[in-house]
Design a protein around this motif. Structure first.
Motif, mmCIF file in Angstrom:
data_model
loop_
_atom_site.group_PDB
_atom_site.id
_atom_site.type_symbol
_atom_site.label_atom_id
_atom_site.label_comp_id
_atom_site.label_asym_id
_atom_site.label_seq_id
_atom_site.Cartn_x
_atom_site.Cartn_y
_atom_site.Cartn_z
ATOM 1 N N ASN A 23 0.802 -1.221 0.000
ATOM 2 C CA ASN A 23 0.000 0.000 0.000
ATOM 3 C C ASN A 23 0.839 1.277 0.000
ATOM 4 O O ASN A 23 0.300 2.376 -0.122
ATOM 5 C CB ASN A 23 -0.974 0.005 1.188
ATOM 6 C CG ASN A 23 -2.096 -1.002 0.972
ATOM 7 O OD1 ASN A 23 -2.221 -1.583 -0.114
ATOM 8 N ND2 ASN A 23 -2.907 -1.221 2.000
ATOM 9 N N ARG A 122 -17.114 0.502 -3.157
ATOM 10 C CA ARG A 122 -16.009 1.386 -2.767
ATOM 11 C C ARG A 122 -16.107 2.644 -3.616
ATOM 12 O O ARG A 122 -15.480 2.765 -4.648
ATOM 13 C CB ARG A 122 -14.666 0.679 -2.956
ATOM 14 C CG ARG A 122 -14.479 -0.443 -1.947
ATOM 15 C CD ARG A 122 -13.217 -1.208 -2.187
ATOM 16 N NE ARG A 122 -12.045 -0.600 -1.598
ATOM 17 C CZ ARG A 122 -10.875 -1.229 -1.487
ATOM 18 N NH1 ARG A 122 -10.739 -2.455 -1.915
ATOM 19 N NH2 ARG A 122 -9.848 -0.631 -0.934
ATOM 20 N N PRO A 123 -16.916 3.607 -3.148
ATOM 21 C CA PRO A 123 -17.138 4.815 -3.940
ATOM 22 C C PRO A 123 -15.871 5.670 -4.049
ATOM 23 O O PRO A 123 -14.911 5.462 -3.316
ATOM 24 C CB PRO A 123 -18.226 5.552 -3.155
ATOM 25 C CG PRO A 123 -18.182 4.998 -1.783
ATOM 26 C CD PRO A 123 -17.625 3.617 -1.868
ATOM 27 N N ILE A 124 -15.904 6.642 -4.993
ATOM 28 C CA ILE A 124 -14.749 7.533 -5.136
ATOM 29 C C ILE A 124 -15.152 9.001 -4.954
ATOM 30 O O ILE A 124 -14.455 9.904 -5.386
ATOM 31 C CB ILE A 124 -14.039 7.333 -6.499
ATOM 32 C CG1 ILE A 124 -15.010 7.527 -7.662
ATOM 33 C CG2 ILE A 124 -13.359 5.986 -6.583
ATOM 34 C CD1 ILE A 124 -14.295 7.695 -9.007
ATOM 35 N N ASP A 125 -16.320 9.208 -4.286
ATOM 36 C CA ASP A 125 -16.809 10.577 -4.129
ATOM 37 C C ASP A 125 -15.811 11.485 -3.403
ATOM 38 O O ASP A 125 -15.669 12.666 -3.734
ATOM 39 C CB ASP A 125 -18.169 10.559 -3.386
ATOM 40 C CG ASP A 125 -18.105 9.789 -2.071
ATOM 41 O OD1 ASP A 125 -17.469 8.716 -2.038
ATOM 42 O OD2 ASP A 125 -18.667 10.265 -1.080
ATOM 43 N N LEU A 126 -15.092 10.951 -2.436
ATOM 44 C CA LEU A 126 -14.157 11.796 -1.671
ATOM 45 C C LEU A 126 -12.968 12.218 -2.535
ATOM 46 O O LEU A 126 -12.450 13.329 -2.402
ATOM 47 C CB LEU A 126 -13.666 11.065 -0.419
ATOM 48 C CG LEU A 126 -14.761 10.633 0.562
ATOM 49 C CD1 LEU A 126 -14.197 9.756 1.669
ATOM 50 C CD2 LEU A 126 -15.438 11.862 1.169
ATOM 51 N N HIS A 127 -12.541 11.318 -3.434
ATOM 52 C CA HIS A 127 -11.448 11.649 -4.361
ATOM 53 C C HIS A 127 -11.894 12.801 -5.278
ATOM 54 O O HIS A 127 -11.175 13.772 -5.491
ATOM 55 C CB HIS A 127 -11.104 10.448 -5.255
ATOM 56 C CG HIS A 127 -10.634 9.233 -4.507
ATOM 57 N ND1 HIS A 127 -9.340 8.784 -4.566
ATOM 58 C CD2 HIS A 127 -11.271 8.368 -3.692
ATOM 59 C CE1 HIS A 127 -9.213 7.695 -3.837
ATOM 60 N NE2 HIS A 127 -10.381 7.418 -3.295
ATOM 61 N N SER A 163 -10.188 9.013 4.277
ATOM 62 C CA SER A 163 -9.892 8.007 3.243
ATOM 63 C C SER A 163 -8.404 8.044 2.894
ATOM 64 O O SER A 163 -7.845 9.112 2.625
ATOM 65 C CB SER A 163 -10.737 8.309 2.004
ATOM 66 O OG SER A 163 -10.098 7.829 0.840
ATOM 67 N N VAL A 164 -7.793 6.864 2.876
ATOM 68 C CA VAL A 164 -6.368 6.756 2.548
ATOM 69 C C VAL A 164 -6.146 7.236 1.110
ATOM 70 O O VAL A 164 -5.328 8.113 0.832
ATOM 71 C CB VAL A 164 -5.888 5.294 2.725
ATOM 72 C CG1 VAL A 164 -4.464 5.117 2.219
ATOM 73 C CG2 VAL A 164 -6.001 4.875 4.189
ATOM 74 N N GLY A 165 -6.911 6.658 0.171
ATOM 75 C CA GLY A 165 -6.717 6.985 -1.240
ATOM 76 C C GLY A 165 -7.011 8.453 -1.538
ATOM 77 O O GLY A 165 -6.278 9.094 -2.305
ATOM 78 N N ASP A 306 -7.533 -4.321 7.151
ATOM 79 C CA ASP A 306 -6.789 -5.322 6.381
ATOM 80 C C ASP A 306 -6.360 -6.518 7.234
ATOM 81 O O ASP A 306 -6.018 -7.571 6.697
ATOM 82 C CB ASP A 306 -5.542 -4.690 5.740
ATOM 83 C CG ASP A 306 -5.896 -3.824 4.539
ATOM 84 O OD1 ASP A 306 -7.016 -3.946 4.034
ATOM 85 O OD2 ASP A 306 -5.040 -3.042 4.110
ATOM 86 N N ILE A 328 -15.133 -0.590 8.253
ATOM 87 C CA ILE A 328 -14.600 0.098 7.065
ATOM 88 C C ILE A 328 -15.149 -0.495 5.761
ATOM 89 O O ILE A 328 -15.659 0.238 4.924
ATOM 90 C CB ILE A 328 -13.047 0.057 7.041
ATOM 91 C CG1 ILE A 328 -12.462 0.450 8.417
ATOM 92 C CG2 ILE A 328 -12.500 0.961 5.931
ATOM 93 C CD1 ILE A 328 -12.556 1.887 8.801
ATOM 94 N N ARG A 332 -15.945 -7.664 4.001
ATOM 95 C CA ARG A 332 -14.798 -8.352 4.588
ATOM 96 C C ARG A 332 -15.114 -9.704 5.238
ATOM 97 O O ARG A 332 -14.200 -10.431 5.587
ATOM 98 C CB ARG A 332 -14.155 -7.486 5.660
ATOM 99 C CG ARG A 332 -13.340 -6.341 5.152
ATOM 100 C CD ARG A 332 -11.896 -6.718 4.926
ATOM 101 N NE ARG A 332 -11.093 -5.519 4.770
ATOM 102 C CZ ARG A 332 -10.013 -5.437 3.994
ATOM 103 N NH1 ARG A 332 -9.590 -6.467 3.328
ATOM 104 N NH2 ARG A 332 -9.340 -4.309 3.919
#
Ligand code: UD1
Length: 417
Positions: A23, A122-127, A163-165, A306, A328, A332
């Motif tokens: 990562n 796993r949305p990408i709205d924050l990105h 969010s990490v990404g 993870d 999260i 999982r």
């Protein structure tokens, strides 16, 4: 189709050096395209399927990448493309990280939406919001995202969730923009610090990485860097769980113990002797584990999502009744179905699992359902009586370099066929 055959019940013993962090290497490779006048050398890059896919993306963009052992040499001096097609984006969810890197270098990007993922939505709205806050114009067209950044601006990005990404995308997009950008409620994961250190080694000016407020002072140009990727904390926890489930005694090298505190504390509460020094961890496990207190996954420095499946597998044979709450990623717990085939007693209720420890698991034919779920099956199989056959190894190959060889060296009876 490759499969793993594991004859369980052999205590693991010996020493192992942990590979570089998946990562951390993925965003760092994306960041390497920000340098257009030199060749970056990145050490401790694990040989993983996700890294191979990231290299494919780099090559598609026009970057030259060569591997010598665990060192990658990245030359992004030529004229780069700004488009990543569907077949590459869909192989790797974290390909979304290229969005910020391409925009920073080319001021426009066209990328396909990242594929559906095995861990639930796993949305990408924050990105998207982070890039819009920086002045990017973003359109969605036929499953593609088109981004233009003619008039970049600085200011404050407030992430609704750390969010990490999205934190990484915000850092990549803004490090070459004039002015000061602040990311509030930033993710604090060690991999964020590694990315900031790499960018700073290239001449960026980023402070506060590892806290919830990151300050990025834009610079006009980045140069090549020579950098060593941090150790993989999740791979390390995987090997510790392998030792713990077999009543083993192993020492890990090339680790940063501080990154693994919640998992190390849980292993100690399971009855293991855990001796953590700065860069080594020794674990000696009892023949029967004690059920630890409830586990709740949280952003760093909390217990990592993870590592959740790894502990789910480990606790199936601990003495008592245990609870895990996954906060999260909703998908999982898929591995629970496979663990039940081996005799585990796991009850699921939405995002909560209740584990009733059984005296032992037995071998079965099971399928990896995702990367860490696959690793969880390896842990379960090492501790089980009899032979377990694990299918769908392509998931496990995404995140573990030389898993079979490493476990064989530690005394496991494991074969890839
Ligand atoms: C990274 C890690 C992954 C780890 C995760 C959480 C990489 C390559 N992957 O993934 O192994 O499990 O951090 O530690 O580094 N979310 C949104 N909207 C967004 C982005 C995220 O709602 O735009 C949600 C996700 O659905 C999830 C949560 O935020 O519920 C955390 O996701 P995020 O931290 O972004 O994880 P990744 O960066 O995808």
């Amino acid at each position: 189709m490759s499969r793993l055959m594991i004859n369980g019940g052999k205590p693991l013993k010996g020493d192992l050096s942990v590979h570089g962090a998946k990562n951390a290497v993925l965003p760092i490779l994306a960041a390497s395209i920000l340098c257009d006048d030199g060749v970056s050398v990145i050490h401790n890059c694990p040989d993983l399927r996700d890294v191979a896919t990231t290299i494919e993306i780099l090559k598609y963009l026009g970057v030259s990448v060569t591997r010598t052992g665990h060192t990658l040499t990245v030359d992004a001096r030529s004229r780069l493309g700004n488009h990543i097609p569907k077949h590459l984006m869909q192989q790797l969810r974290s390909s979304i990280i290229f969005m910020g890197a391409i925009v920073a270098r080319k001021h426009k990007a066209k990328i396909s939406l990242p594929g559906g993922c095995e861990l639930g939505p796993r949305p990408i709205d924050l990105h998207i919001k982070a890039l819009q806050d920086l002045g990017c114009k973003i359109k969605e067209k036929k499953n593609c995202i088109l981004i233009r950044s003619k008039k970049m601006k600085c200011g404050t990005i407030h992430l609704a969730f750390p969010s990490v990404g999205a934190t990484e995308n915000a850092m990549l997009t803004s490090c070459l923009s004039p002015g000061i950008t602040i990311v509030e409620n930033a993710a604090k994961e060690p991999e964020i610090i590694d990315l900031a250190c790499f960018l700073n080694a290239m001449g960026a000016c980023i402070c506060g990485a590892g806290t919830n407020r990151i300050e990025i002072h834009g610079v006009s140009h980045l140069h090549a860097a020579d950098y060593t990727i941090m150790p993989d904390r999740i791979a390390a926890i995987t090997y510790l769980c392998c030792a713990a489930t077999t009543g083993g005694d192993i020492t890990l090298h090339n680790v940063i113990s501080e990154h693994m505190e919640p998992a190390l504390s849980l292993l100690a509460q399971c009855g293991c002797l855990v001796e953590a020094k700065e860069h080594t961890i020794h674990i000696a496990a009892p023949s029967c584990l004690t059920m630890p207190p409830a586990i709740v996954t949280e952003p760093y420095p909390g217990f990592p999502t993870d590592a959740q499946s790894l502990f789910l597998a480990l606790l199936t044979t601990a003495n008592g009744i245990g609870h895990i709450r996954e906060n999260i990623f909703s998908g999982r717990f898929k591995v629970a179905t496979e663990l039940r085939k081996m005799g585990a007693a796991i009850a699921l209720n939405n995002n909560e699992a209740t584990i009733t420890g059984v005296p032992g698991l037995h071998g079965a034919t099971v399928k990896a359902t995702d990367l860490r779920g696959g690793a969880a099956l390896v842990i379960a199989a090492l501790g089980a009586q009899g032979t377990t056959e694990i299918e769908n190894l392509h998931y496990i190959d995404r995140g573990y370099d030389n898993l079979t060889t490493n476990l064989t060296r530690l005394g496991a009876d494991i074969h890839r066929i």
